[in-house]
Design a protein around this motif. Structure first.
Motif, mmCIF file in Angstrom:
data_model
loop_
_atom_site.group_PDB
_atom_site.id
_atom_site.type_symbol
_atom_site.label_atom_id
_atom_site.label_comp_id
_atom_site.label_asym_id
_atom_site.label_seq_id
_atom_site.Cartn_x
_atom_site.Cartn_y
_atom_site.Cartn_z
ATOM 1 N N TYR A 92 0.829 -1.210 0.000
ATOM 2 C CA TYR A 92 0.000 0.000 0.000
ATOM 3 C C TYR A 92 0.863 1.259 0.000
ATOM 4 O O TYR A 92 0.507 2.275 -0.584
ATOM 5 N N MET A 93 2.001 1.182 0.681
ATOM 6 C CA MET A 93 2.872 2.355 0.706
ATOM 7 C C MET A 93 3.454 2.618 -0.689
ATOM 8 O O MET A 93 3.493 3.755 -1.145
ATOM 9 N N GLY A 94 3.856 1.560 -1.362
ATOM 10 C CA GLY A 94 4.355 1.704 -2.733
ATOM 11 C C GLY A 94 3.279 2.279 -3.649
ATOM 12 O O GLY A 94 3.557 3.149 -4.476
ATOM 13 N N ILE A 95 2.054 1.789 -3.486
ATOM 14 C CA ILE A 95 0.956 2.300 -4.315
ATOM 15 C C ILE A 95 0.709 3.781 -3.999
ATOM 16 O O ILE A 95 0.447 4.587 -4.889
ATOM 17 N N TYR A 96 0.831 4.130 -2.717
ATOM 18 C CA TYR A 96 0.676 5.543 -2.325
ATOM 19 C C TYR A 96 1.762 6.406 -2.980
ATOM 20 O O TYR A 96 1.471 7.478 -3.513
ATOM 21 N N PHE A 97 3.003 5.955 -2.984
ATOM 22 C CA PHE A 97 4.089 6.709 -3.634
ATOM 23 C C PHE A 97 3.756 6.906 -5.121
ATOM 24 O O PHE A 97 3.891 7.996 -5.664
ATOM 25 N N ASN A 98 3.321 5.808 -5.757
ATOM 26 C CA ASN A 98 2.969 5.881 -7.183
ATOM 27 C C ASN A 98 1.823 6.860 -7.425
ATOM 28 O O ASN A 98 1.853 7.652 -8.364
ATOM 29 N N GLU A 99 0.809 6.763 -6.553
ATOM 30 C CA GLU A 99 -0.361 7.625 -6.737
ATOM 31 C C GLU A 99 0.018 9.097 -6.557
ATOM 32 O O GLU A 99 -0.457 9.971 -7.279
ATOM 33 N N LEU A 100 0.905 9.359 -5.585
ATOM 34 C CA LEU A 100 1.360 10.745 -5.370
ATOM 35 C C LEU A 100 2.072 11.280 -6.612
ATOM 36 O O LEU A 100 1.820 12.401 -7.057
ATOM 37 N N VAL A 101 2.961 10.469 -7.172
ATOM 38 C CA VAL A 101 3.697 10.904 -8.365
ATOM 39 C C VAL A 101 2.729 11.095 -9.531
ATOM 40 O O VAL A 101 2.766 12.101 -10.237
ATOM 41 N N ASP A 102 1.811 10.146 -9.694
ATOM 42 C CA ASP A 102 0.836 10.228 -10.783
ATOM 43 C C ASP A 102 -0.016 11.494 -10.653
ATOM 44 O O ASP A 102 -0.335 12.156 -11.648
ATOM 45 N N THR A 103 -0.360 11.853 -9.417
ATOM 46 C CA THR A 103 -1.213 13.015 -9.175
ATOM 47 C C THR A 103 -0.444 14.331 -9.333
ATOM 48 O O THR A 103 -0.969 15.300 -9.864
ATOM 49 N N MET A 104 0.793 14.362 -8.877
ATOM 50 C CA MET A 104 1.505 15.646 -8.805
ATOM 51 C C MET A 104 2.348 15.967 -10.035
ATOM 52 O O MET A 104 2.756 17.112 -10.224
ATOM 53 N N THR A 227 3.331 16.701 7.472
ATOM 54 C CA THR A 227 3.709 16.345 6.087
ATOM 55 C C THR A 227 2.495 15.932 5.263
ATOM 56 O O THR A 227 2.347 16.351 4.119
ATOM 57 N N HIS A 228 1.605 15.132 5.862
ATOM 58 C CA HIS A 228 0.468 14.662 5.069
ATOM 59 C C HIS A 228 -0.507 15.799 4.787
ATOM 60 O O HIS A 228 -1.086 15.878 3.700
ATOM 61 N N ARG A 229 -0.672 16.718 5.759
ATOM 62 C CA ARG A 229 -1.593 17.844 5.494
ATOM 63 C C ARG A 229 -1.010 18.790 4.444
ATOM 64 O O ARG A 229 -1.743 19.430 3.703
ATOM 65 N N HIS A 234 -1.848 20.784 -0.928
ATOM 66 C CA HIS A 234 -1.358 20.951 -2.296
ATOM 67 C C HIS A 234 -2.243 20.226 -3.316
ATOM 68 O O HIS A 234 -2.632 20.793 -4.337
ATOM 69 N N VAL A 235 -2.596 18.981 -3.016
ATOM 70 C CA VAL A 235 -3.366 18.179 -3.980
ATOM 71 C C VAL A 235 -4.850 18.557 -3.954
ATOM 72 O O VAL A 235 -5.549 18.471 -4.963
ATOM 73 N N GLY A 236 -5.342 18.974 -2.788
ATOM 74 C CA GLY A 236 -6.738 19.408 -2.678
ATOM 75 C C GLY A 236 -7.706 18.290 -2.337
ATOM 76 O O GLY A 236 -8.907 18.503 -2.253
ATOM 77 N N ARG A 237 -7.215 17.075 -2.144
ATOM 78 C CA ARG A 237 -8.085 15.950 -1.765
ATOM 79 C C ARG A 237 -7.217 14.829 -1.178
ATOM 80 O O ARG A 237 -6.010 14.828 -1.356
ATOM 81 N N GLU A 238 -7.889 13.890 -0.486
ATOM 82 C CA GLU A 238 -7.161 12.729 0.036
ATOM 83 C C GLU A 238 -6.877 11.769 -1.116
ATOM 84 O O GLU A 238 -7.662 11.674 -2.064
ATOM 85 N N LEU A 239 -5.756 11.072 -1.044
ATOM 86 C CA LEU A 239 -5.443 10.094 -2.089
ATOM 87 C C LEU A 239 -6.108 8.764 -1.746
ATOM 88 O O LEU A 239 -6.231 8.413 -0.586
#
Ligand code: ZN
Length: 252
Positions: A92-104, A227-229, A234-239
């Motif tokens: 899940y952490m790896g997927i979160y890293f990927n999702e952050l990069v994909d989003t930002m 850090t998470h806030r 920045h993103v405007g929503r929860e991932l």
């Protein structure tokens, strides 16, 4: 038509039709790229196994330059990161890293530093058992590389250096606020000097040395709040992947 060769990390892979997949890559040379993988869902596909999220591959794709969607030609695994996928918390952490990069990261911007950050983070995630500091570090570094480094050294409003005691922080101004400036920028959170020092370390320490970083009990939640806030602001929503990490942490 051009043929493009680069190293890449698979960010995500979705089914496009009964036979095809749509795959998003973070590449070394061309930034974020989307490709149609024809026949990738067929049992005998040459792409079987190489298009799993987080796989690190040699990638060849083709299409016109400046188009949004390319055709996948070849994907050869350099490192599968299977041990991350075998551990739910790490997965899940790896997927979160990927999702952050994909989003930002916008498409077709060369973002070599972010590509290397993601690769280093996956390498570290593979070997680490204490993964929370890595998650906080990834959030902070991705913000910094995207041009949103929080100001941790002086007050965002009057630029004065910080005094002793509690530190006030304003998320929309993205930095610390001194006691004299709370009217202009009310702090939304107050934390200890200890937390501030850890936040500074998250911005400067080599990510591969992240295993040396252990947050004292009590400070871990405070550091996550900051850090998470910052990410949420920045993103405007929860991932989508983030609640899964929180659930896994609660189970352990
Ligand atoms: Zn001030």
């Amino acid at each position: 038509m051009g043929l493009f060769r680069t190293k890449a990390i698979v960010l995500r892979s979705i089914n496009l039709s009964e036979t095809d997949k749509l795959v998003t890559f973070m590449t070394d040379h061309y930034g974020k790229v989307k490709c149609v993988a024809k026949g990738a869902r067929k049992i005998k596909s040459q792409f079987i196994g190489s298009l799993e999220a987080m796989s690190y591959i040699h990638l060849i794709y083709f299409g016109k330059e400046n188009q949004n969607l390319f055709r996948l030609n070849h994907a050869d695994i350099i490192q599968s990161f299977q041990s991350i996928r075998d551990d739910f918390h790490k997965l899940y952490m790896g997927i979160y890293f990927n999702e952050l990069v994909d989003t930002m990261v916008p498409e077709a911007h060369r973002e070599e530093d972010i590509y290397h950050l993601l690769l280093d983070a996956l390498e570290t995630l593979k070997d680490q058992s204490n993964v929370e500091p890595l998650c906080r570090m990834f959030e902070m570094r991705l913000l910094a590389l995207s041009g949103y480094t929080p100001e941790l050294n002086h007050c965002m409003v009057c630029k004065s250096l910080r005094g002793n005691g509690w530190v006030g922080f304003n998320f929309s101004k993205r930095g610390i606020v001194c006691g004299n400036c709370t009217n202009q920028a009310p702090p939304q959170i107050k934390f200890t000097t200890g937390t501030l020092n850890y936040l500074k370390k998250l911005l400067t320490l080599d990510i591969k040395c992240c295993g040396r970083l252990k947050f004292p009990k009590g400070l871990d939640e405070e550091i996550e709040k900051v850090t998470h806030r910052l990410i949420l602001t920045h993103v405007g929503r929860e991932l989508k992947s983030y609640p899964f990490i929180k659930n896994m942490a609660a189970v352990e």
